[in-house]
Design a protein around this motif. Structure first.
Motif, PDB file in Angstrom:
ATOM      1  N   HIS A  36       0.813  -0.979  -0.044  1.00  9.87           N
ATOM      2  CA  HIS A  36       0.030  -0.292   0.529  1.00  9.87           C
ATOM      3  C   HIS A  36       0.495   0.930   0.246  1.00  9.87           C
ATOM      4  N   GLY A  70      -2.306  -4.717  -6.790  1.00 11.51           N
ATOM      5  CA  GLY A  70      -3.526  -4.245  -6.446  1.00 11.51           C
ATOM      6  C   GLY A  70      -4.702  -4.297  -7.623  1.00 11.51           C
ATOM      7  N   ALA A  71      -4.113  -4.429  -8.229  1.00 11.13           N
ATOM      8  CA  ALA A  71      -5.098  -4.678  -9.558  1.00 11.13           C
ATOM      9  C   ALA A  71      -5.748  -5.989  -9.270  1.00 11.13           C
ATOM     10  N   SER A  74      -8.539  -5.282  -6.147  1.00  6.20           N
ATOM     11  CA  SER A  74      -9.338  -4.278  -6.342  1.00  6.20           C
ATOM     12  C   SER A  74     -10.833  -5.586  -7.437  1.00  6.20           C
ATOM     13  N   ASN A  75     -10.304  -6.574  -7.745  1.00  3.37           N
ATOM     14  CA  ASN A  75     -10.776  -7.558  -8.942  1.00  3.37           C
ATOM     15  C   ASN A  75     -11.602  -8.515  -7.613  1.00  3.37           C
ATOM     16  N   GLU A  77     -11.703  -8.010  -4.036  1.00  4.34           N
ATOM     17  CA  GLU A  77     -11.934  -7.589  -2.438  1.00  4.34           C
ATOM     18  C   GLU A  77     -12.891  -6.814  -3.255  1.00  4.34           C
ATOM     19  N   TRP A  78     -14.032  -6.860  -1.604  1.00  2.00           N
ATOM     20  CA  TRP A  78     -15.064  -5.609  -1.677  1.00  2.00           C
ATOM     21  C   TRP A  78     -14.407  -4.711  -0.431  1.00  2.00           C
ATOM     22  N   ILE A  79     -14.177  -3.426  -1.045  1.00  2.00           N
ATOM     23  CA  ILE A  79     -14.097  -2.353  -0.582  1.00  2.00           C
ATOM     24  C   ILE A  79     -14.917  -0.809  -0.203  1.00  2.00           C
ATOM     25  N   LEU A  81     -16.972   2.072  -0.241  1.00  2.00           N
ATOM     26  CA  LEU A  81     -16.753   3.490  -1.006  1.00  2.00           C
ATOM     27  C   LEU A  81     -17.954   4.469  -0.998  1.00  2.00           C
TER      28      LEU A  81
END
Length: 92
Positions: A36, A70-71, A74-75, A77-79, A81
């Motif tokens: 990160h 990171g890509a 993001s595909n 893991e639920w984040i 927003l």
């Protein structure tokens, strides 16, 4: 440019996690530099070269591995927003 599965595996092998280091956060193998940290530096506008200068243990492949990680995250893991009620947000 699309990387082969072998290239993906080679890059992702540069990322590891150990519960005893950085509380288990994913990091660049052999360092205490969290993935990160690299991603946030790039998001803040630093170039890859500037990241490498800021964190001398890193290589360009390490930065590429952090981006791939990171890509992938993001595909999968639920984040959570922020949700806005602005109609313009729905236009895109």
């Amino acid at each position: 440019m699309k990387l082969s599965a072998r290239s993906h595996d080679a890059l992702l092998s540069r990322i590891n996690s150990n519960p005893e280091i950085l509380r288990g956060r994913p990091r660049i193998k052999g360092t205490r530099i969290a993935v990160h940290t690299v991603l946030e530096a790039l998001a803040a506008g630093l170039s890859v070269q500037e990241v490498l200068e800021e964190y001398p243990p890193l290589t360009a492949e390490d930065v590429q591995a952090a981006l791939l990680y990171g890509a992938r995250m993001s595909n999968y893991e639920w984040i959570q927003l922020n949700v806005y009620d602005d109609p313009e947000d729905l236009a895109g």
